[in-house]
Design an enzyme around this catalytic site. Structure first.
Site, PDB file in Angstrom:
ATOM      1  N   PRO A 132       0.823  -1.211   0.000  1.00  0.00           N
ATOM      2  CA  PRO A 132       0.000   0.000   0.000  1.00  0.00           C
ATOM      3  C   PRO A 132       0.853   1.256   0.000  1.00  0.00           C
ATOM      4  O   PRO A 132       1.841   1.342   0.727  1.00  0.00           O
ATOM      5  CB  PRO A 132      -0.810  -0.126   1.300  1.00  0.00           C
ATOM      6  CG  PRO A 132      -0.007  -1.046   2.163  1.00  0.00           C
ATOM      7  CD  PRO A 132       0.697  -1.989   1.246  1.00  0.00           C
ATOM      8  N   TYR A 157      -0.405   4.862  12.282  1.00  0.00           N
ATOM      9  CA  TYR A 157      -1.828   5.171  12.222  1.00  0.00           C
ATOM     10  C   TYR A 157      -2.556   4.599  13.444  1.00  0.00           C
ATOM     11  O   TYR A 157      -1.934   4.092  14.358  1.00  0.00           O
ATOM     12  CB  TYR A 157      -2.394   4.742  10.870  1.00  0.00           C
ATOM     13  CG  TYR A 157      -1.811   5.611   9.774  1.00  0.00           C
ATOM     14  CD1 TYR A 157      -2.354   6.862   9.498  1.00  0.00           C
ATOM     15  CD2 TYR A 157      -0.668   5.223   9.082  1.00  0.00           C
ATOM     16  CE1 TYR A 157      -1.786   7.694   8.541  1.00  0.00           C
ATOM     17  CE2 TYR A 157      -0.090   6.054   8.125  1.00  0.00           C
ATOM     18  CZ  TYR A 157      -0.656   7.291   7.861  1.00  0.00           C
ATOM     19  OH  TYR A 157      -0.080   8.124   6.937  1.00  0.00           O
ATOM     20  N   ARG A 198      15.304  -1.977  14.128  1.00  0.00           N
ATOM     21  CA  ARG A 198      15.206  -1.813  15.572  1.00  0.00           C
ATOM     22  C   ARG A 198      14.587  -3.023  16.264  1.00  0.00           C
ATOM     23  O   ARG A 198      14.696  -3.167  17.478  1.00  0.00           O
ATOM     24  CB  ARG A 198      14.387  -0.558  15.891  1.00  0.00           C
ATOM     25  CG  ARG A 198      15.047   0.724  15.406  1.00  0.00           C
ATOM     26  CD  ARG A 198      14.035   1.846  15.240  1.00  0.00           C
ATOM     27  NE  ARG A 198      14.672   3.038  14.676  1.00  0.00           N
ATOM     28  CZ  ARG A 198      14.901   3.193  13.366  1.00  0.00           C
ATOM     29  NH1 ARG A 198      14.569   2.242  12.523  1.00  0.00           N
ATOM     30  NH2 ARG A 198      15.459   4.287  12.918  1.00  0.00           N
ATOM     31  N   ARG A 215       7.995   1.069  -3.533  1.00  0.00           N
ATOM     32  CA  ARG A 215       8.528   2.068  -4.459  1.00  0.00           C
ATOM     33  C   ARG A 215       8.812   1.522  -5.849  1.00  0.00           C
ATOM     34  O   ARG A 215       8.644   2.238  -6.850  1.00  0.00           O
ATOM     35  CB  ARG A 215       9.798   2.677  -3.853  1.00  0.00           C
ATOM     36  CG  ARG A 215       9.552   3.663  -2.718  1.00  0.00           C
ATOM     37  CD  ARG A 215      10.780   3.867  -1.855  1.00  0.00           C
ATOM     38  NE  ARG A 215      11.020   2.718  -0.971  1.00  0.00           N
ATOM     39  CZ  ARG A 215      12.068   2.606  -0.176  1.00  0.00           C
ATOM     40  NH1 ARG A 215      12.992   3.555  -0.161  1.00  0.00           N
ATOM     41  NH2 ARG A 215      12.205   1.549   0.606  1.00  0.00           N
TER      42      ARG A 215
END
Length: 367
Positions: A25, A182, A271, A318
């Site tokens: 997405p 979000y 991370r 991308r």
């Protein structure tokens, strides 16, 4: 044409995927002002239908969750009609497509929301940086309201209603956006959820309550086999802080696993090794995204994920922007086109649906 594991078919529930390349997405701002996808959106997704699975940009489930101007919605009859044109075009091109539902939570600005109000999130914690607004400029982020218990319950129902609208619009399923800062992610974050009620910091069970309620409610409404979840443990985008994701995400994934969802879309981050630590807790299909906050995933990177048994499918973001025929380019070794970055977030076809397919050089015939 290739022995690459990217081109091994995969059965995702009732869907037959001809390859394991998923289009991730990506927000593109090609909706009308009311959130209805523009006609060019159908062209964009149909052009990319050779992917094993397409996942749409984030779609707001209700106006309360609108994160930005010209982001699409799935709330009204007009929205359903607009998205039906998209799904029909994709299916006519032989593709499969899931709608991603994305509630903005604290994201948004009164100048960029149809309601014209202040957005609300788990707690009154603003975004760290200026935000885009309707006129194309930027403004300081507003201090969001803390959602009331009634608003939390309404957000769950808004996701259910939007999921039903997605199925009515012809989508093959729904992915719930629990990642990338979000609303669902905000309930999981250390710094974005400072609540002291049943949805807050009292325990891990409280922290994961809202995500579980949303996923369970949507799965109950449209079927678990058409419901999926995207997570990004440790992702620092938009000021998110998760100092120790494991104790939160392990019980979340364990509980969601019981529902039998269509898939888990998991973002790996430097991370926190999400794929390594959470996949042993998951029994269903997995889409791995290894390019978030890193260089774009290469063909070889995706192949390594599949060959190592890390996941069943790999999502590419991308690379799909300028290469609508990305699977074919991977299969033939064709070069990848470059993105028209200045027109990435404009509102028309330029930099969106005007990228050509690769045209191989004509074969020279000796005479």
């Amino acid at each position: 044409m290739t022995n690459s594991p990217l081109f091994t078919p995969f059965a995702l529930g009732s869907l037959h995927l001809p390859n394991r390349i998923v289009m991730a997405p990506m927000t593109r701002f090609r909706a009308a002002e009311d959130g209805t996808p523009l006609p060019v959106v159908a062209d964009y997704y149909a052009q990319r239908a050779s992917a094993g699975l397409l996942i749409t940009e984030g779609i707001w489930p209700s106006r309360a969750g609108q994160a930005g101007w010209r982001m699409p919605g799935l709330e009204t009859v007009e929205h359903i009609r607009g998205w039906r044109a998209v799904t029909e075009a994709v299916h006519a091109a032989g593709g499969r497509i899931y709608a991603q539902l994305m509630h903005g939570g604290r994201h948004g600005h009164p100048l960029s929301r149809l309601t014209g109000d202040i957005p609300a999130g788990p707690s009154a914690v603003p975004l760290p940086d200026p935000v885009h607004v309707r006129d194309g400029g930027k403004a300081d982020p507003p201090l969001p309201r803390e959602m009331t218990a009634d608003e939390i319950r309404q957000a769950v129902q808004d996701h259910v209603a939007a999921a039903g609208n997605a199925i009515e619009a012809g989508f093959d399923g729904v992915e719930l956006h629990g990642a990338n800062s979000y609303l669902i992610h905000q309930f999981l974050g250390d710094n974005t959820n400072l609540r002291d009620d049943a949805y807050g910091r009292g325990s891990v069970a409280d922290r994961i309550r809202f995500p579980l309620e949303v996923v369970s409610a949507v799965a109950g409404a449209i079927g678990a086999g058409r419901t999926a979840l995207r997570l990004s443990p440790g992702n620092p985008q938009e000021g998110m802080v998760e100092n120790d994701p494991g104790p939160v995400y392990r019980p979340l994934v364990t509980e969601v696993n019981r529902l039998g969802l269509a898939y888990l879309h998991l973002i790996d981050d430097d991370r926190y090794p999400a794929l390594a630590e959470l996949l042993p807790l998951w029994d269903g299909p997995v889409i791995a995204n290894i390019g978030e906050n890193r260089e774009p995933t290469s063909k070889e990177g995706g192949e390594a994920v599949l060959s190592d048994g890390v996941a069943d499918l790999v999502s590419y973001g991308r690379s799909f922007i300028a290469n609508p025929d990305l699977p074919e380019r991977f299969a033939t070794g064709a070069p990848l086109a470059r993105v028209d970055w200045p027109h990435l977030y404009t509102h028309g076809a330029r930099g969106y649906s005007d990228y050509p397919r690769h045209a191989p050089a004509p074969t020279r015939v000796e005479v």
